[in-house]
Design a protein around this motif. Structure first.
Motif, PDB file in Angstrom:
ATOM      1  N   GLU A   1       0.867  -1.134   0.039  1.00  0.00           N
ATOM      2  CA  GLU A   1       0.021   0.240  -0.099  1.00  0.00           C
ATOM      3  C   GLU A   1       0.868   1.150  -0.099  1.00  0.00           C
ATOM      4  OE1 GLU A   1      -2.656  -0.236   3.226  1.00  0.00           O
ATOM      5  OE2 GLU A   1      -3.477  -2.232   2.551  1.00  0.00           O
ATOM      6  N   SER A   2       1.816   1.351   0.663  1.00  0.00           N
ATOM      7  CA  SER A   2       2.993   2.255   0.803  1.00  0.00           C
ATOM      8  C   SER A   2       4.250   1.910   0.961  1.00  0.00           C
ATOM      9  CB  SER A   2       2.328   3.351   1.751  1.00  0.00           C
ATOM     10  OG  SER A   2       2.627   2.691   2.976  1.00  0.00           O
ATOM     11  N   ASP A   3       5.444   2.944   0.491  1.00  0.00           N
ATOM     12  CA  ASP A   3       6.597   2.541   0.907  1.00  0.00           C
ATOM     13  C   ASP A   3       7.151   3.050   2.275  1.00  0.00           C
ATOM     14  OD1 ASP A   3       7.801   3.226  -2.515  1.00  0.00           O
ATOM     15  OD2 ASP A   3       6.889   1.416  -1.457  1.00  0.00           O
ATOM     16  N   ILE A   4       7.248   2.250   3.120  1.00  0.00           N
ATOM     17  CA  ILE A   4       7.474   2.807   4.641  1.00  0.00           C
ATOM     18  C   ILE A   4       8.986   3.290   4.710  1.00  0.00           C
ATOM     19  CG2 ILE A   4       7.579   1.805   7.183  1.00  0.00           C
ATOM     20  CD1 ILE A   4       5.351  -0.271   6.290  1.00  0.00           C
ATOM     21  N   LEU A   5       9.783   2.247   3.972  1.00  0.00           N
ATOM     22  CA  LEU A   5      11.297   2.741   4.421  1.00  0.00           C
ATOM     23  C   LEU A   5      12.099   2.368   3.311  1.00  0.00           C
ATOM     24  CD1 LEU A   5      13.351   2.971   6.670  1.00  0.00           C
ATOM     25  CD2 LEU A   5      13.094   0.731   7.211  1.00  0.00           C
ATOM     26  N   ASP A   6      13.263   3.079   2.916  1.00  0.00           N
ATOM     27  CA  ASP A   6      14.051   2.798   2.013  1.00  0.00           C
ATOM     28  C   ASP A   6      15.129   1.879   2.031  1.00  0.00           C
ATOM     29  OD1 ASP A   6      15.788   2.860  -0.283  1.00  0.00           O
ATOM     30  OD2 ASP A   6      16.486   4.707   0.118  1.00  0.00           O
ATOM     31  N   ARG A   7      14.820   0.616   1.551  1.00  0.00           N
ATOM     32  CA  ARG A   7      15.541  -0.642   1.730  1.00  0.00           C
ATOM     33  C   ARG A   7      17.108  -0.405   1.513  1.00  0.00           C
ATOM     34  NH1 ARG A   7      13.868  -5.611   3.312  1.00  0.00           N
ATOM     35  NH2 ARG A   7      15.288  -7.170   2.166  1.00  0.00           N
ATOM     36  N   GLY A   8      17.451   0.377   0.493  1.00  0.00           N
ATOM     37  CA  GLY A   8      18.927   0.659   0.329  1.00  0.00           C
ATOM     38  C   GLY A   8      19.493   1.374   1.428  1.00  0.00           C
ATOM     39  N   ALA A   9      18.762   2.355   2.093  1.00  0.00           N
ATOM     40  CA  ALA A   9      19.272   3.372   3.112  1.00  0.00           C
ATOM     41  C   ALA A   9      19.575   2.472   4.382  1.00  0.00           C
ATOM     42  CB  ALA A   9      18.503   4.566   3.401  1.00  0.00           C
ATOM     43  N   LEU A  10      18.694   1.525   4.342  1.00  0.00           N
ATOM     44  CA  LEU A  10      18.680   0.573   5.646  1.00  0.00           C
ATOM     45  C   LEU A  10      19.592  -0.421   5.530  1.00  0.00           C
ATOM     46  CD1 LEU A  10      17.240  -0.457   8.206  1.00  0.00           C
ATOM     47  CD2 LEU A  10      15.714  -1.786   6.885  1.00  0.00           C
TER      48      LEU A  10
ATOM     49  N   LEU B   1      21.167  -2.723  21.797  1.00  0.00           N
ATOM     50  CA  LEU B   1      19.828  -2.530  21.083  1.00  0.00           C
ATOM     51  C   LEU B   1      19.682  -0.912  21.113  1.00  0.00           C
ATOM     52  CD1 LEU B   1      17.236  -5.095  22.344  1.00  0.00           C
ATOM     53  CD2 LEU B   1      18.477  -4.921  20.157  1.00  0.00           C
ATOM     54  N   HIS B   2      19.807  -0.232  22.233  1.00  0.00           N
ATOM     55  CA  HIS B   2      19.594   1.074  22.136  1.00  0.00           C
ATOM     56  C   HIS B   2      20.601   1.934  21.364  1.00  0.00           C
ATOM     57  CE1 HIS B   2      18.714   5.012  24.200  1.00  0.00           C
ATOM     58  NE2 HIS B   2      20.322   5.264  24.113  1.00  0.00           N
ATOM     59  N   ARG B   3      22.048   1.457  21.501  1.00  0.00           N
ATOM     60  CA  ARG B   3      22.965   1.950  20.586  1.00  0.00           C
ATOM     61  C   ARG B   3      22.834   1.824  19.100  1.00  0.00           C
ATOM     62  NH1 ARG B   3      28.359   0.701  24.329  1.00  0.00           N
ATOM     63  NH2 ARG B   3      27.732   2.371  25.914  1.00  0.00           N
ATOM     64  N   GLY B   4      22.374   0.514  18.869  1.00  0.00           N
ATOM     65  CA  GLY B   4      22.108   0.102  17.524  1.00  0.00           C
ATOM     66  C   GLY B   4      20.969   0.913  16.831  1.00  0.00           C
ATOM     67  N   LEU B   5      19.939   1.322  17.651  1.00  0.00           N
ATOM     68  CA  LEU B   5      18.759   1.879  16.995  1.00  0.00           C
ATOM     69  C   LEU B   5      19.220   3.530  16.895  1.00  0.00           C
ATOM     70  CD1 LEU B   5      15.827   0.565  18.940  1.00  0.00           C
ATOM     71  CD2 LEU B   5      16.468   0.250  16.431  1.00  0.00           C
ATOM     72  N   ALA B   6      20.031   3.876  17.799  1.00  0.00           N
ATOM     73  CA  ALA B   6      20.512   5.352  17.766  1.00  0.00           C
ATOM     74  C   ALA B   6      21.382   5.428  16.563  1.00  0.00           C
ATOM     75  CB  ALA B   6      21.117   5.724  19.127  1.00  0.00           C
ATOM     76  N   ASN B   7      22.180   4.642  16.215  1.00  0.00           N
ATOM     77  CA  ASN B   7      23.119   4.713  15.045  1.00  0.00           C
ATOM     78  C   ASN B   7      22.402   4.604  13.755  1.00  0.00           C
ATOM     79  OD1 ASN B   7      25.353   5.011  16.817  1.00  0.00           O
ATOM     80  ND2 ASN B   7      25.931   2.658  16.669  1.00  0.00           N
ATOM     81  N   LEU B   8      21.469   3.655  13.872  1.00  0.00           N
ATOM     82  CA  LEU B   8      20.562   3.629  12.540  1.00  0.00           C
ATOM     83  C   LEU B   8      19.721   4.883  12.404  1.00  0.00           C
ATOM     84  CD1 LEU B   8      18.820  -0.073  12.946  1.00  0.00           C
ATOM     85  CD2 LEU B   8      20.543   0.874  11.104  1.00  0.00           C
ATOM     86  N   ARG B   9      19.186   5.341  13.481  1.00  0.00           N
ATOM     87  CA  ARG B   9      18.400   6.638  13.454  1.00  0.00           C
ATOM     88  C   ARG B   9      19.350   8.005  12.710  1.00  0.00           C
ATOM     89  NH1 ARG B   9      16.590   6.955  18.245  1.00  0.00           N
ATOM     90  NH2 ARG B   9      14.964   5.845  18.021  1.00  0.00           N
ATOM     91  N   SER B  10      20.440   8.080  13.270  1.00  0.00           N
ATOM     92  CA  SER B  10      21.409   9.088  12.708  1.00  0.00           C
ATOM     93  C   SER B  10      21.817   8.795  11.579  1.00  0.00           C
ATOM     94  CB  SER B  10      22.713   9.047  13.654  1.00  0.00           C
ATOM     95  OG  SER B  10      22.289   9.425  14.985  1.00  0.00           O
ATOM     96  N   CYS B  11      21.893   7.471  10.930  1.00  0.00           N
ATOM     97  CA  CYS B  11      22.471   7.195   9.914  1.00  0.00           C
ATOM     98  C   CYS B  11      21.225   7.489   8.720  1.00  0.00           C
ATOM     99  CB  CYS B  11      23.125   5.883   9.658  1.00  0.00           C
ATOM    100  SG  CYS B  11      23.629   5.239   8.085  1.00  0.00           S
ATOM    101  N   LEU B  12      20.040   7.115   9.123  1.00  0.00           N
ATOM    102  CA  LEU B  12      18.871   7.010   8.252  1.00  0.00           C
ATOM    103  C   LEU B  12      18.567   8.454   7.928  1.00  0.00           C
ATOM    104  CD1 LEU B  12      16.774   4.249   9.495  1.00  0.00           C
ATOM    105  CD2 LEU B  12      18.058   4.325   7.076  1.00  0.00           C
ATOM    106  N   ASP B  13      18.806   9.368   9.130  1.00  0.00           N
ATOM    107  CA  ASP B  13      18.278  10.717   8.921  1.00  0.00           C
ATOM    108  C   ASP B  13      19.489  11.625   7.979  1.00  0.00           C
ATOM    109  OD1 ASP B  13      16.345  10.414  10.678  1.00  0.00           O
ATOM    110  OD2 ASP B  13      17.306  11.352  12.638  1.00  0.00           O
TER     111      ASP B  13
END
Length: 183
Positions: A116-125, A168-180
């Motif tokens: 129905e919609s694109d939630i996330l860019d797989r390449g960036a992930l 998990l906390h650090r990994g998510l924080a790193n992912l968020r920073s990178c994706l942003d």
């Protein structure tokens, strides 16, 4: 997505037995909850069954929702996530195996597109997950794609639960920073 006040009003009406409010709530939040459940189960038919159960639980427990405890959508997402994880555990589906160096771990991450919609860019992930330490990356994928609990991850990685929480906390924080940064 409707605002919190409208969702709270819907839950109050549902607690009073208002079926029309449940239908309206489903129309307003069903796609979001379905996407969440589908990402965990990776099976459309199973996700549809779980979603039906989620709204039954919302119907039965709407009176237990406390606005001061959190946003209504957060409460509903917790019900959906927990129910989907229960199904995964009941089936004992732990499809993510230890990956050998060189294997494509991105194949283990479910496609976030629900048709129905694109939630996330797989390449960036893929790019951002590739920048995370391999053990931390596997921990993130197991937790957020396979539904492993912190305790299960602690046993699997032979680390204390608090270490897993930190990963998990650090990994998510790193992912968020990178994706942003790549947005």
């Amino acid at each position: 997505m409707p605002d919190d006040d409208l969702l709270q009003a819907r839950l109050t009406a549902i607690a009073g037995g208002d079926q029309a409010a449940l239908k309206a709530l489903y129309d307003e939040t069903g796609a979001k909850l379905f996407g969440l459940v589908l990402r965990i189960l990776r099976n459309r038919e199973a996700a549809e069954d779980v979603l039906q159960d989620v709204y039954l639980r919302i119907w039965q427990n709407a009176g237990a929702y406390v606005p001061t405890a959190g946003r209504p959508i957060t409460w509903m997402c917790a019900i959906a996530r927990n129910r989907a994880i229960d199904v995964v555990r009941a089936r004992k589906e732990t499809t993510l195996t230890d990956l050998v160096d060189g294997e494509d771990w991105m194949n283990q991450v479910p496609d976030p597109h629900d048709g129905e919609s694109d939630i996330l860019d797989r390449g960036a992930l893929a790019l951002c997950l590739g920048r995370v330490d391999a053990m931390h990356r596997q921990c993130l994928v197991l937790a957020y794609c396979e539904g492993f609990s912190r305790e299960e991850l602690a046993a699997r990685f032979e680390r204390p639960v608090n270490t897993i929480k930190t990963w998990l906390h650090r990994g998510l924080a790193n992912l968020r920073s990178c994706l942003d940064a790549n947005a």
